[in-house]
Design a protein around this motif. Structure first.
Motif, PDB file in Angstrom:
ATOM      1  N   GLU A 106       0.740  11.017   0.849  1.00 57.09           N
ATOM      2  CA  GLU A 106      -0.671  10.886   1.217  1.00 57.09           C
ATOM      3  C   GLU A 106      -1.121   9.446   1.006  1.00 57.09           C
ATOM      4  N   ILE A 107      -1.752   8.890   2.024  1.00 59.53           N
ATOM      5  CA  ILE A 107      -2.183   7.497   1.988  1.00 59.53           C
ATOM      6  C   ILE A 107      -3.677   7.442   2.286  1.00 59.53           C
ATOM      7  N   ASP A 122       0.824  -1.206   0.000  1.00 60.52           N
ATOM      8  CA  ASP A 122       0.000   0.000   0.000  1.00 60.52           C
ATOM      9  C   ASP A 122       0.862   1.262   0.000  1.00 60.52           C
ATOM     10  N   TYR A 172       4.281   9.861  -5.212  1.00 54.82           N
ATOM     11  CA  TYR A 172       5.130  10.881  -4.591  1.00 54.82           C
ATOM     12  C   TYR A 172       6.255  11.248  -5.548  1.00 54.82           C
ATOM     13  N   ARG A 203       1.790   4.368  -3.562  1.00 56.39           N
ATOM     14  CA  ARG A 203       1.411   5.766  -3.361  1.00 56.39           C
ATOM     15  C   ARG A 203       2.164   6.661  -4.340  1.00 56.39           C
ATOM     16  N   LEU A 243      -6.475   9.491  -4.322  1.00 53.85           N
ATOM     17  CA  LEU A 243      -6.426   9.560  -2.867  1.00 53.85           C
ATOM     18  C   LEU A 243      -7.797   9.473  -2.232  1.00 53.85           C
TER      19      LEU A 243
END
Length: 342
Positions: A80-81, A12, A18, A16, A339
């Protein structure tokens, strides 16, 4: 030497979006490689500056002076997760201390990252740091990480704009696919094939003449003998088939625990595969299902996870050979959709 350390992080976290420079990525991965995935809590991790400089193949004392700038920049980067009921915004590190005269940098991770780096027993990607340390492109590093996560299933496909976000391409960078293909995909393919334990080919997914996605075919790199000797990835200690079988069993049980209606393991497996292993998406679609009178929860779930954030899609068109979704995007909106931000 840190180059033989193992980088392990939750799937997970790996999936993400980034944006980090090559050196920022390698510094981050070097610190992650000091974490033992079975640890119960974070420690203060010490990076030997000389080892890190050697990892980058950098020479000259001036490079030592750049490290405070690199870590300061890294401290400002937020990841941001999207979680089941929240959006986590977190910096990678809570503190970085440069020990003057000792040649040591002490680093502490943000505590909120514990679930993604500690006590990992399944749903994670793991590879030796030396697999990425010689890659010259920041995009090559991210592409390697993504493909390494899906290497057990041999193929993975990404919507083109989602892929751009995941590897950290800015919205104004390589706006034409031909430039992206030449400067990022082909370059990364050549580098990854030459320097790492995997090799890949890719297929353009089109709607008409427009490229809307990329399908990757991932193989173990049999031509790189040096990699075979030094690689310390998961499949050096256990076969990928065994890992895959154990992980899938865990995934199936998690899917069945999310969906309260009785479903068998085969149906849970179909839902998991349709979601591309995204348990958060499965949970989101299941919550949506509660609003409707549904004849078949399995059919609803498979359709829902395949179309992903269907309520946000302005237009959908299926490509005839791969059943891939074509979507109309606004780039800033897309990042919010990934997101889960409304």
């Amino acid at each position: 030497m840190i180059d033989k350390n193992q980088v392990t992080k939750a799937n997970d976290l790996n999936l993400r979006a980034y944006k980090l420079s090559r050196i920022e990525q390698l510094f981050l991965l070097s610190v992650i490689s000091l974490v033992q995935p079975t640890d119960e809590d974070f420690k203060t991790y010490k990076i030997n500056i000389k080892d890190f400089i050697n990892l980058l193949s950098l020479k000259g004392k001036s490079k030592y002076c750049d490290l405070p700038k690199i870590t300061k920049s890294l401290m400002t980067k937020v990841i941001e997760i999207k979680r089941s009921h929240s959006l986590l915004q977190v910096c990678w590190f809570s503190s970085v201390e440069h020990k003057t005269g000792e040649g040591i940098i002490e680093v502490e991770f943000s505590p909120k990252l514990k679930p993604y780096l500690l006590n990992l027993k399944n749903n994670f990607v793991s590879y030796s740091l030396n697999q990425v340390s010689n890659l010259s492109s920041k995009y090559s590093i991210r592409i390697y990480e993504l493909l390494r996560q899906f290497s057990y299933q041999k193929t993975v496909k990404f919507n083109l704009e989602e892929f751009r976000l995941l590897i950290g391409i800015d919205s104004g960078e390589y706006p034409r696919y031909s430039n992206l293909k030449q400067r990022v995909l082909n370059k990364s393919k050549k580098e990854i094939s030459k320097k790492t334990d995997i090799d890949f080919n890719f297929e353009e997914i089109k709607s008409g003449r427009k490229v809307i996605g990329i399908k990757f075919y991932i193989n173990k790199n049999k031509n790189n003998k040096a990699v075979d000797e030094i690689a310390m990835s998961l499949d050096s200690t256990s076969t990928e088939n065994e890992i895959h079988k154990n992980n899938e069993k865990n995934y199936i049980e998690k899917v069945k625990s999310i969906i309260k209606e009785p479903i068998d393991s085969d149906d849970a497996h179909k839902i998991y595969k349709a979601s591309n292993g995204n348990l958060s998406l499965i949970e989101k679609i299941y919550e949506k299902s509660k609003k409707y009178d549904i004849d078949s929860i399995v059919a609803f779930m498979i359709s829902g996870v395949k179309s992903n954030y269907k309520d946000d899609i302005k237009s959908v068109k299926k490509d005839h050979f791969n059943d891939f979704d074509q979507r109309t995007y606004d780039f800033e909106d897309l990042e919010k959709k990934l997101l889960g931000i409304k």
